[in-house]
Design a protein around this motif. Sequence first.
Motif, PDB file in Angstrom:
ATOM      1  N   ARG A   1      80.172  33.709  64.294  1.00  0.00           N
ATOM      2  CA  ARG A   1      80.872  34.994  64.009  1.00  0.00           C
ATOM      3  C   ARG A   1      81.676  34.729  62.988  1.00  0.00           C
ATOM      4  NH1 ARG A   1      82.991  38.495  68.846  1.00  0.00           N
ATOM      5  NH2 ARG A   1      80.585  38.714  68.868  1.00  0.00           N
TER       6      ARG A   1
ATOM      7  N   THR B   1      85.949  40.829  67.931  1.00  0.00           N
ATOM      8  CA  THR B   1      84.558  41.465  67.782  1.00  0.00           C
ATOM      9  C   THR B   1      84.353  40.951  66.171  1.00  0.00           C
ATOM     10  OG1 THR B   1      85.666  43.483  66.721  1.00  0.00           O
ATOM     11  CG2 THR B   1      85.243  43.331  69.050  1.00  0.00           C
ATOM     12  N   THR B   2      83.039  41.468  65.792  1.00  0.00           N
ATOM     13  CA  THR B   2      82.583  41.086  64.389  1.00  0.00           C
ATOM     14  C   THR B   2      83.605  41.787  63.413  1.00  0.00           C
ATOM     15  OG1 THR B   2      80.305  40.642  65.269  1.00  0.00           O
ATOM     16  CG2 THR B   2      80.584  41.298  62.838  1.00  0.00           C
TER      17      THR B   2
END
Length: 247
Positions: free
Chosen positions: A98, A3-4
């Motif tokens: 990202r 995830t970020t």
Amino acid sequence: MSTTADALRAERIKFTTLPSQWAAPLVALALTVGITAAVNAAYGTKDHASDKDPALGIFYGLNFGNVGVACLGILLIGQEFNTRMIGTSLTAVPLRGRMYGAKLTLGAGLGLLLGLASTAGSFLVVGTTVGLDLSTPGLARSFLAGVLYHPMMVLLCLGLTAALGNLSAALGLLTPLVFLGTTWLAAIPGVRELGQFLPDRAGLYATRTQTEPGIHYGHWTGLLIMALWTALAVYGGLRAMRRYEHS
């Protein structure tokens, strides 16, 4: 799939565990504030050249601390090119945007903290050593410009390093250019007209409280010019990241 938040955490860990990275902002802070303090203590009461524009004395040390600021942006991504770990990083965070965004976020945050510390420190030492009239017109804008200059310089160098894809090339090209190159260009008759539009020259002019003959834009415009250069560098770095494979 990371995830970020995972990407940001990974970048924070890299920064805190690599001495060359966290040492860069400390060097920048020490050079900026230390040289400003030393020069103002030695010459501030005798040299009245900066009387008309106190920003000349306040940001004198930034001319030297600039190298540390630039190195911070370069090292945040350049070391992974140097150690060939960029492929591993992209495996852990397959989305290039990202991973790159996490580096930009960390760089912007570190640059902002560094800008606050070095600008506040420079204002403080000048006020302590030779006095500083905080009611001087333009001084509040000068402070803000000094703070914002740092994250923009970090992101500018980070983006250009990503575009170059090589730590040695970035260090060999960007640090001399930031430290001496644009200053030399600004001193060459004829070239000065173009040199004033380079990002660091425009950003530093934004910190001035007075106008300077021969500069073809205002202080806020100088900050905008540097922001546009930064945006171009960041975009160029993102485009360059697409040439790296996920594995």
